[in-house]
Design an enzyme around this catalytic site. Structure first.
Site, PDB file in Angstrom:
ATOM      1  N   HIS A 143      -5.033  10.895   6.352  1.00 40.96           N
ATOM      2  CA  HIS A 143      -3.914  10.063   6.832  1.00 40.96           C
ATOM      3  C   HIS A 143      -2.664  10.407   6.034  1.00 40.96           C
ATOM      4  O   HIS A 143      -2.752  10.901   4.913  1.00 40.96           O
ATOM      5  CB  HIS A 143      -4.217   8.574   6.792  1.00 40.96           C
ATOM      6  CG  HIS A 143      -4.339   7.964   5.421  1.00 40.96           C
ATOM      7  ND1 HIS A 143      -5.274   8.365   4.495  1.00 40.96           N
ATOM      8  CD2 HIS A 143      -3.647   6.972   4.826  1.00 40.96           C
ATOM      9  CE1 HIS A 143      -5.151   7.634   3.399  1.00 40.96           C
ATOM     10  NE2 HIS A 143      -4.160   6.787   3.565  1.00 40.96           N
ATOM     11  N   HIS A 163      -2.716  -3.475  -1.870  1.00 37.60           N
ATOM     12  CA  HIS A 163      -3.662  -3.603  -0.751  1.00 37.60           C
ATOM     13  C   HIS A 163      -4.860  -2.658  -0.863  1.00 37.60           C
ATOM     14  O   HIS A 163      -5.882  -2.887  -0.226  1.00 37.60           O
ATOM     15  CB  HIS A 163      -2.945  -3.371   0.591  1.00 37.60           C
ATOM     16  CG  HIS A 163      -2.393  -1.985   0.770  1.00 37.60           C
ATOM     17  ND1 HIS A 163      -1.119  -1.609   0.381  1.00 37.60           N
ATOM     18  CD2 HIS A 163      -2.951  -0.862   1.281  1.00 37.60           C
ATOM     19  CE1 HIS A 163      -0.925  -0.330   0.660  1.00 37.60           C
ATOM     20  NE2 HIS A 163      -2.015   0.149   1.208  1.00 37.60           N
TER      21      HIS A 163
END
Ligand SMILES: O=C(O)/C=C/c1cccc(O)c1O
Ligand SMILES: [Fe+2]
Length: 316
Positions: free
Chosen positions: A179, A115
Site C-alpha cells: 500500500h 492508529h
C-alpha cells in the site's frame, strides 16, 4: 507459557470510507471472528508490534524500535487519547532482557501510539484499554528504516523473553501489506512539511483533519483509477509474503531490502516489519502453525488487507 499470534493490516479509512457490501462484510466479519478468538483466549498480556505514521514519532528523535513503558493513544483517526494499560514492571523487564541480548533498545515513558496500535486493539480486543499491553514501535515510515534482519533479531529476542513468562500472551503484528498512502518523505517535501516531520506532535484538530482528508482523497482517486494517485496495490507480492509467513520461512526477510519492499509494496509496504517481528517472536517460542483468514486488495482503503493467526504446533 501459552502464546498466540494475530497479524493484521490496518487502515484507518475503514471508518471513513464505506465499501461495496461483500468486501466490507468479509473484512469486518473476519475481524469479528478473530476478536471472538481473542475473547475466548482471554490474554493476560498483549505484545503489540506496530509502526507509527508521524503521529507519535518524529525526526527530532527517531528510534528504530521503542518499547512503551507508559503510553497513550495519539488521538488520530478518532481512536481517542486513552492511556494504555501497560504492565510497567514487565515492560521494563523486557527492556532489560533486550539489552542483555545486545539490542540497544529505546524505551519511552510518554509514548504516543497511533492508529497502527489503536486500530488492531479496537478491532481485535474490543477496546484500546481492554487488556494489558506492551506496545513496541517498529519504524516503518521514517527513512532510513531499520534493516529487516534487525527486525528479525528484535522479534526473536522478544520471543525468548516471552517464552519464560507465565502469562497467556497474545502477540499482534499490525501493518499493511502492499500500500502507498501519501505519507510525506523527508528530503522530498517542502520545508514546512519537513518541519512537521521533525516536530509535528500534537497538531491542531484542523491540521489533523486536513492531513487525514488527504489520505481519504488519495483512496478515492486510487479507486477511481486515477493515474499517479498512489502506487498500485500488489496482490501477487502480498500473497507471496503471506505464504512466507504461513510457511514459517522467515529467513527470507534476513536479506529483504528497503528498495525491494518499496518497489513491490510501496511506502506503506515497509510496515511489514511489524509482521516480521511478531512472527519471529512466535517462532522463538517454538514451531508454529498459521492460518490465513482473509486477503483483499482494497484501493478505497489503500491497503492489501490480510489477517493471519498462528499458534505453536503442539497447541494447534
Ligand atoms: O494516516 C496516515 O498517515 C496513514 C493512513 C493509512 C492508510 C491506509 C493504510 C495504512 O496502513 C495507513 O496507515
Ligand atoms: Fe499504516
Amino acid at each position: 507459557m501459552p502464546v498466540k499470534l494475530i497479524c493484521a493490516s490496518h487502515t484507518p479509512m475503514m471508518d471513513f470510507v464505506p465499501l461495496d457490501d461483500t468486501i466490507e462484510t468479509d473484512v469486518r466479519g473476519t475481524f469479528a471472528a478473530l476478536a471472538e478468538q481473542v475473547r475466548a483466549y482471554d490474554p493476560e498480556l498483549i505484545v503489540l508490534f506496530a509502526p507509527d505514521h508521524f503521529n507519535g514519532f518524529f525526526y527530532d528523535l527517531m528510534p528504530p524500535f521503542c518499547v512503551g513503558l507508559r503510553a497513550a493513544a495519539a488521538g488520530d483517526w478518532g481512536f481517542g487519547t486513552s492511556t494504555l494499560d501497560i504492565p510497567e514492571a514487565t515492560a521494563l523487564e523486557l527492556v532489560r532482557a533486550l539489552q542483555a541480548a545486545d539490542l540497544d533498545i529505546t524505551y519511552s515513558y510518554r509514548m504516543q501510539a497511533d492508529h497502527g496500535f489503536t486500530q488492531p486493539l479496537s478491532l481485535l480486543a474490543g477496546d484500546v484499554t481492554r487488556y494489558p499491553v506492551i506496545p513496541i514501535f517498529v519504524n516503518g515510515a521514517a527513512r532510513p528504516l531499520p534493516p529487516c534482519r534487525r527486525v528479525l533479531k528484535l522479534g526473536e529476542e522478544v520471543g525468548r523473553f516471552l517464552a519464560q513468562r507465565p502469562e497467556r500472551v497474545l502477540i499482534i503484528g499490525s501493518g499493511g501489506l502492499s500500500h502507498d498512502p501519501p505519507t510525506p518523505q523527508f528530503g522530498e517535501a517542502p520545508p514546512e512539511v519537513e518541519e512537521f516531520l521533525i516536530s509535528g506532535r500534537n497538531p491542531s484538530e484542523e491540521a489533523r483533519d486536513r492531513r487525514q482528508q488527504k489520505v481519504i482523497d488519495t483512496g478515492r482517486r486510487l479507486a477511481a483509477g486515477e493515474k499517479g494517485a498512489a502506487r498500485l496495490l500488489n496482490p501477487e507480492w502480498d500473497r507471496s509474503l503471506l505464504e512466507t509467513f504461513v510457511n514459517a520461512d522467515l529467513e527470507r526477510f534476513r536479506t529483504m531490502s528497503d528498495a525491494e519492499i518499496l518497489a513491490e509494496g510501496g511506502r506503506g509496504g515497509q510496515e511489514i516489519r511489524a509482521w516480521i517481528a511478531a512472527f519471529a517472536a512466535l517462532r522463538a517460542c517454538g514451531a508454529y502453525q498459521a492460518q490465513m483468514h482473509c486477503y483483499r486488495a482494497i484501493d478505497e482503503w489503500i491497503v492489501g488487507m490480510a489477517m493471519v493467526s498462528a499458534e505453536p504446533l503442539a497447541a494447534a
